[in-house]
Design a protein around this motif. Structure first.
Motif, PDB file in Angstrom:
ATOM      1  N   ILE A 147     -24.389  -1.196  50.503  1.00 20.89           N
ATOM      2  CA  ILE A 147     -24.987  -1.562  49.223  1.00 20.89           C
ATOM      3  C   ILE A 147     -25.670  -2.919  49.354  1.00 20.89           C
ATOM      4  CG2 ILE A 147     -24.488  -2.252  46.841  1.00 20.89           C
ATOM      5  CD1 ILE A 147     -22.424  -0.070  46.718  1.00 20.89           C
ATOM      6  N   LEU A 148     -26.961  -2.903  49.071  1.00 22.97           N
ATOM      7  CA  LEU A 148     -27.759  -4.130  49.058  1.00 22.97           C
ATOM      8  C   LEU A 148     -28.181  -4.388  47.619  1.00 22.97           C
ATOM      9  CD1 LEU A 148     -30.020  -3.425  52.156  1.00 22.97           C
ATOM     10  CD2 LEU A 148     -27.984  -4.877  52.081  1.00 22.97           C
ATOM     11  N   THR A 149     -27.846  -5.539  47.110  1.00 22.95           N
ATOM     12  CA  THR A 149     -28.198  -5.872  45.731  1.00 22.95           C
ATOM     13  C   THR A 149     -28.334  -7.380  45.596  1.00 22.95           C
ATOM     14  OG1 THR A 149     -27.565  -5.622  43.393  1.00 22.95           O
ATOM     15  CG2 THR A 149     -25.780  -5.939  44.990  1.00 22.95           C
ATOM     16  N   GLU A 150     -29.281  -7.805  44.809  1.00 22.68           N
ATOM     17  CA  GLU A 150     -29.488  -9.226  44.561  1.00 22.68           C
ATOM     18  C   GLU A 150     -30.291  -9.386  43.281  1.00 22.68           C
ATOM     19  OE1 GLU A 150     -28.382 -11.960  44.533  1.00 22.68           O
ATOM     20  OE2 GLU A 150     -28.788 -12.974  46.451  1.00 22.68           O
ATOM     21  N   ARG A 151     -30.190 -10.534  42.670  1.00 23.52           N
ATOM     22  CA  ARG A 151     -30.966 -10.830  41.464  1.00 23.52           C
ATOM     23  C   ARG A 151     -31.315 -12.313  41.444  1.00 23.52           C
ATOM     24  NH1 ARG A 151     -25.725  -9.311  39.924  1.00 23.52           N
ATOM     25  NH2 ARG A 151     -24.452 -10.868  38.819  1.00 23.52           N
ATOM     26  N   LEU A 152     -32.374 -12.630  40.726  1.00 19.57           N
ATOM     27  CA  LEU A 152     -32.786 -14.011  40.611  1.00 19.57           C
ATOM     28  C   LEU A 152     -31.747 -14.799  39.814  1.00 19.57           C
ATOM     29  CD1 LEU A 152     -36.624 -13.678  39.881  1.00 19.57           C
ATOM     30  CD2 LEU A 152     -35.465 -13.978  42.086  1.00 19.57           C
ATOM     31  N   ILE A 153     -31.714 -16.100  40.039  1.00 25.53           N
ATOM     32  CA  ILE A 153     -30.743 -16.947  39.364  1.00 25.53           C
ATOM     33  C   ILE A 153     -30.949 -16.883  37.853  1.00 25.53           C
ATOM     34  CG2 ILE A 153     -32.214 -19.008  39.482  1.00 25.53           C
ATOM     35  CD1 ILE A 153     -29.627 -20.630  39.994  1.00 25.53           C
ATOM     36  N   ASN A 154     -29.858 -16.938  37.120  1.00 26.28           N
ATOM     37  CA  ASN A 154     -29.837 -16.932  35.653  1.00 26.28           C
ATOM     38  C   ASN A 154     -30.161 -15.577  35.037  1.00 26.28           C
ATOM     39  OD1 ASN A 154     -29.151 -19.648  35.584  1.00 26.28           O
ATOM     40  ND2 ASN A 154     -31.270 -20.335  35.450  1.00 26.28           N
ATOM     41  N   ILE A 155     -30.312 -14.523  35.847  1.00 23.35           N
ATOM     42  CA  ILE A 155     -30.423 -13.189  35.275  1.00 23.35           C
ATOM     43  C   ILE A 155     -29.037 -12.774  34.804  1.00 23.35           C
ATOM     44  CG2 ILE A 155     -30.928 -10.763  35.770  1.00 23.35           C
ATOM     45  CD1 ILE A 155     -33.383 -12.516  35.635  1.00 23.35           C
ATOM     46  N   PRO A 156     -28.893 -12.306  33.562  1.00 23.88           N
ATOM     47  CA  PRO A 156     -27.557 -12.015  33.027  1.00 23.88           C
ATOM     48  C   PRO A 156     -26.860 -10.897  33.791  1.00 23.88           C
ATOM     49  CG  PRO A 156     -29.262 -11.181  31.560  1.00 23.88           C
ATOM     50  CD  PRO A 156     -29.960 -12.046  32.576  1.00 23.88           C
ATOM     51  N   SER A 157     -25.558 -11.062  33.944  1.00 18.25           N
ATOM     52  CA  SER A 157     -24.783 -10.074  34.707  1.00 18.25           C
ATOM     53  C   SER A 157     -24.693  -8.733  33.990  1.00 18.25           C
ATOM     54  CB  SER A 157     -23.369 -10.620  34.968  1.00 18.25           C
ATOM     55  OG  SER A 157     -22.726 -10.958  33.754  1.00 18.25           O
ATOM     56  N   GLU A 158     -25.057  -8.679  32.708  1.00 12.73           N
ATOM     57  CA  GLU A 158     -24.991  -7.407  31.983  1.00 12.73           C
ATOM     58  C   GLU A 158     -25.971  -6.369  32.518  1.00 12.73           C
ATOM     59  OE1 GLU A 158     -23.673 -10.423  28.794  1.00 12.73           O
ATOM     60  OE2 GLU A 158     -25.049 -10.359  30.496  1.00 12.73           O
ATOM     61  N   ILE A 159     -26.935  -6.793  33.343  1.00  9.67           N
ATOM     62  CA  ILE A 159     -27.846  -5.804  33.923  1.00  9.67           C
ATOM     63  C   ILE A 159     -27.164  -4.989  35.018  1.00  9.67           C
ATOM     64  CG2 ILE A 159     -29.840  -7.291  33.454  1.00  9.67           C
ATOM     65  CD1 ILE A 159     -29.946  -7.688  36.576  1.00  9.67           C
ATOM     66  N   VAL A 160     -26.012  -5.454  35.502  1.00 10.40           N
ATOM     67  CA  VAL A 160     -25.380  -4.846  36.669  1.00 10.40           C
ATOM     68  C   VAL A 160     -24.771  -3.469  36.386  1.00 10.40           C
ATOM     69  CG1 VAL A 160     -23.501  -5.109  38.343  1.00 10.40           C
ATOM     70  CG2 VAL A 160     -24.996  -7.045  37.810  1.00 10.40           C
ATOM     71  N   PRO A 161     -23.957  -3.292  35.326  1.00 13.93           N
ATOM     72  CA  PRO A 161     -23.336  -1.979  35.113  1.00 13.93           C
ATOM     73  C   PRO A 161     -24.311  -0.810  35.057  1.00 13.93           C
ATOM     74  CG  PRO A 161     -22.242  -3.627  33.774  1.00 13.93           C
ATOM     75  CD  PRO A 161     -23.436  -4.295  34.367  1.00 13.93           C
ATOM     76  N   PRO A 162     -25.453  -0.923  34.351  1.00 14.32           N
ATOM     77  CA  PRO A 162     -26.380   0.217  34.358  1.00 14.32           C
ATOM     78  C   PRO A 162     -26.880   0.573  35.757  1.00 14.32           C
ATOM     79  CG  PRO A 162     -26.939  -1.294  32.581  1.00 14.32           C
ATOM     80  CD  PRO A 162     -25.930  -1.986  33.429  1.00 14.32           C
ATOM     81  N   MET A 163     -27.112  -0.427  36.603  1.00  8.60           N
ATOM     82  CA  MET A 163     -27.596  -0.146  37.949  1.00  8.60           C
ATOM     83  C   MET A 163     -26.566   0.651  38.742  1.00  8.60           C
ATOM     84  SD  MET A 163     -29.870  -3.356  39.324  1.00  8.60           S
ATOM     85  CE  MET A 163     -28.555  -4.577  39.390  1.00  8.60           C
ATOM     86  N   TYR A 164     -25.308   0.236  38.678  1.00 12.44           N
ATOM     87  CA  TYR A 164     -24.266   0.948  39.422  1.00 12.44           C
ATOM     88  C   TYR A 164     -23.979   2.319  38.828  1.00 12.44           C
ATOM     89  CZ  TYR A 164     -22.951  -2.782  42.653  1.00 12.44           C
ATOM     90  OH  TYR A 164     -22.947  -3.702  43.681  1.00 12.44           O
ATOM     91  N   THR A 165     -24.007   2.423  37.501  1.00 13.73           N
ATOM     92  CA  THR A 165     -23.765   3.718  36.860  1.00 13.73           C
ATOM     93  C   THR A 165     -24.845   4.716  37.251  1.00 13.73           C
ATOM     94  OG1 THR A 165     -22.658   2.656  34.982  1.00 13.73           O
ATOM     95  CG2 THR A 165     -23.488   4.893  34.648  1.00 13.73           C
ATOM     96  N   MET A 166     -26.102   4.282  37.237  1.00 18.50           N
ATOM     97  CA  MET A 166     -27.193   5.161  37.645  1.00 18.50           C
ATOM     98  C   MET A 166     -27.089   5.510  39.124  1.00 18.50           C
ATOM     99  SD  MET A 166     -30.556   3.934  35.501  1.00 18.50           S
ATOM    100  CE  MET A 166     -30.391   2.186  35.821  1.00 18.50           C
TER     101      MET A 166
END
Length: 291
Positions: A147-166
Motif C-alpha cells: 500500500i502506497l499512500t501519501e497526502r499533502l500537509i494539512n489535508i484533513p485525515s477524514e479523507i482517509v476512510p473513503p479511500m480505504y473503503t473504496m
C-alpha cells in the motif's frame, strides 16, 4: 471490474471541511474556517506529475533509491484500483492518493525489484520485522499488497476512510474478475518523525551532554493518525532509519510552525489480509468527526 462513482465530500462525513461560514455569528472559529470541496477520482494519466511529488514526499531522502516515474506509471496502469483526492476537478493535481501493488505479480518489474530489495534490507535490520523479513525472502515472494499512500500537509485525515473503503470494494471486484489481487498480507509504507532541537535557535555552539544510560529516548510521532489504528491490527510494525541521511539544516526546513525541528523516518506496518477489513473499519471509526 466495474468503475466506481466519483465522490465529493458531501457524500461522506468530513468534519468541517465543507461547512458554510455564518457571517453573522462573529465567532473566532469562523475566522479560521476554510471551505474546501474534496473529490475522489480514479487515478488517470493527468496525475503522473502529482503522484511523483507525493511519492517523493513519502520516501523522503530515500526517494533517490527508486525510479519514481516508473512507479507512478505502474500505479496508473491499474486505474480502477485506488484513489486520488482533488479540490479543483479531475484535471487538477492530486492532494492525496492511495494505491496497492502486488509485489508477487510485479516482482520482475525493475522498480518493484528495487523496492523489494529495499524492504528486505530494512526488514532484516530489526528483530521486530522478523515476520516481514520471512515473507519477503520467499521464492517466489509472497502475494503481498504493497500500500502506497501519501497526502499533502494539512489535508484533513477524514479523507482517509473513503479511500480505504473504496479500495476494499475494488479489490473484491478485482478478485471476482480473476485479477491478481488476492493478497496474503498488506504492507503499508508510512512515515514517523522525532522532534529535534533547532539549530536556528541555538544561542551558542556548546557541545551537547553525552547521553547517559537510562536517559529517555526521543518520542516518536506519526505523520498519519490512521497508522496508530493499523498498528493495533498488525502482525508486525516498526520504524527504520532512512538510508540517506538528511542534508544539514533539513530538520529546520520541516519544522512548520513550531520551535523544534523535525527528523523524519520510515515506517512499515504488516497486516494479515483476513484482518485488513476490520482494521479499515476501525480507522473509519477512529477518524469519524465529532458530532
Amino acid at each position: 471490474m466495474g468503475k466506481r462513482k466519483e465522490l465529493k465530500d458531501g457524500d461522506v462525513e468530513m468534519g468541517g471541511t465543507n461547512r458554510p461560514h455564518d457571517d453573522d455569528s462573529g465567532s473566532e472559529d469562523d475566522v479560521d474556517m476554510v471551505n474546501v470541496d474534496f473529490e475522489w477520482f480514479d487515478p488517470s494519466e493527468i496525475d503522473f506529475h502529482g503522484l511523483k511529488i507525493l511519492l517523493r514526499q513519502l520516501f523522503d531522502t530515500d526517494a533517490q533509491e527508486f525510479d519514481l516515474s516508473a512507479l507512478a506509471d505502474l500505479i496508473l496502469s491499474q486505474p480502477l484500483l485506488g484513489s486520488t483526492v482533488k479540490v479543483d476537478g479531475k484535471e487538477s493535481d492530486p492532494y492525496a492518493f492511495l494505491s496497492v501493488l502486488n509485489l508477487q505479480e510485479h516482482k520482475d518489474n525493475p522498480v518493484i525489484k528495487d523496492l523489494i530489495t529495499y524492504l528486505q534490507r530494512k526488514a532484516s535490520s530489526k528483530p521486530a520485522f522478523a515476520a516481514l523479513s520471512s515473507l519477503l525472502s520467499q521464492d517466489p515472494i509472497a502475494p503481498i499488497g504493497l500500500i502506497l499512500t501519501e497526502r499533502l500537509i494539512n489535508i484533513p485525515s477524514e479523507i482517509v476512510p473513503p479511500m480505504y473503503t473504496m479500495l476494499l470494494e475494488e479489490i473484491a471486484w478485482a478478485i471476482e474478475d480473476k485479477e491478481p489481487y488476492n493478497f496474503s498480507h498488506y504492507l503499508i509504507i508510512s512515515k514517523t518523525y522525532q522532534e529535534v532541537a533547532s539549530k536556528l535557535d541555538m544561542e551558542d555552539s556548546r557541545p551537547k551532554k553525552k547521553k547517559r544510560a537510562g536517559d529517555q529516548e526521543p518520542e516518536v510521532f506519526l505523520f498519519h493518525p490512521e497508522d496508530e489504528v493499523f498498528q493495533r491490527h498488525a502482525l508486525c510494525h516498526g520504524g527504520f532509519e532512512y538510508t540517506h541521511p538528511p542534508e544539514e539544516g533539513a530538520s529546520d526546513s520541516k519544522r512548520a510552525f513550531q520551535e523544534l525541528g523535525i527528523k523524519p523516518a520510515g515506517s512499515l506496518i504488516l497486516i494479515e489480509a483476513p484482518k485488513f477489513e476490520a482494521a479499515v473499519k476501525d480507522v473509519s471509526d477512529y477518524l469519524k468527526p465529532p458530532v
